[in-house]
Design an enzyme around this catalytic site. Sequence first.
Site, short mmCIF file in Angstrom:
data_model
loop_
_atom_site.label_atom_id
_atom_site.label_comp_id
_atom_site.label_asym_id
_atom_site.label_seq_id
_atom_site.Cartn_x
_atom_site.Cartn_y
_atom_site.Cartn_z
N ARG A 123 0.87 -1.18 0.00
CA ARG A 123 0.00 0.00 0.00
C ARG A 123 0.91 1.23 0.00
NH1 ARG A 123 -3.94 -2.51 -1.43
NH2 ARG A 123 -5.81 -2.92 -0.21
N HIS B 18 -1.00 0.49 -9.86
CA HIS B 18 -1.63 -0.44 -8.91
C HIS B 18 -2.27 -1.63 -9.65
CE1 HIS B 18 -3.63 -0.76 -4.68
NE2 HIS B 18 -3.35 -1.95 -5.17
N GLU C 247 -3.26 7.67 -4.58
CA GLU C 247 -3.64 7.15 -5.92
C GLU C 247 -4.96 7.76 -6.37
OE1 GLU C 247 -3.71 2.89 -5.56
OE2 GLU C 247 -1.69 2.88 -4.76
#
Length: 329
Positions: free
Chosen positions: A241, A288, A270
């Site tokens: 993360r 991601h 993000e």
Amino acid sequence: MAAGSISSEKIDLLIYGPVRPILENGFSDHFVVHKAETRGDLERLTPAIREKIRGVAVTYHTVRADKESLSQLPKIEMVASFGVGYDHIDAKYAAEHNIIVTNTPDVLTEEVADVAMGLLISTLREFIKADRYVRSGLWQTQNYPLSVGSLRDRKVGIVGMGRIGQAIARRLDASLVPVVYHSRNPSKDVSYKHYPDLIEMAKAVDTLMVIVPGGASTNKMINAEVFKALGPRGVLVNVARGSVVDEPALVQALKSGTILAAGLDVFAAEPTVPDELKAMQNVVLLPHIGSASVVTRNAMDQLVVDNLKSWFSGKAPLTPVAETPFKGR
Ligand code: A2R
């Protein structure tokens, strides 16, 4: 309700977040499916509908099932979350209110480990730069310069030796790269050297691969002190993360040469990626995509559906998270 069959009374479910075909089609005639893509949509559901909802499929990590959302659904029994990380779900609040939380572990383990390994090699051997080199025609004039980075002379410290950490370690074993790891407790499943202290491990290796859960206990654990310990040959790969890395400290470490390079699949805010990172040649940036293949995302969607169906047919949740109050049916 008889174990093994869904009650004849229809059960109201909410798909919270993006709707995909497996989720849309996965619930049989026994369910009434409501949809809310965003928090605003959830708040716009009528009180009468919110009152009836007993299960929620949270279909992406950008939608937060926090106290504010969950408290709007007084009859909720289960939150089935998409993804293995569930830092966007308030699992503690859910546990206190007897709400089961499930995630989708295992079905994405090998996929994320593949991406981690690919990202490490791309970062060290400069695949993205080399691809641009071919496309630009520069190869016609001279060979691509030798890469400073190589997997051959590396020692990797894996931060988090759970399901995915172990799958990464197996790939490094196959590549003949020495592995050690840091986690709070030594894992019974592996014989690699365990470092209870992250800084000590960072001093002993030149490469960190990060695959711990997000949340308060790991927030910014990869910080300036870690980069200093890792040193000028240091390479960071993060597929966990964005919150786990102190991003401004990383930018500074890359700029100043405190570490050599980074491969990043996740970011602090993000989909926004700092311009400073985008301008650097010694980083590989992915949007991601750790689990983002059709086959794996379908398996994750199916597990979300299967968890809800299992519970509402009187059986146990398939993959409850650690905090969940479920004690067996
Ligand atoms: O610390 P331990 O003994 O609970 O080991 C777990 C480790 N871990 C931590 N290590 C250091 N400091 C912490 N505060 C900390 N919290 C957890 O991370 C364990 O070795 C590993 C997590 O393993 P699993 O629960 O099996 O997760 P999995 O499937 O490998 O996925 C890891 C994460 C997800 O949560 C997503 O955020 C990401 O990968 O995609």
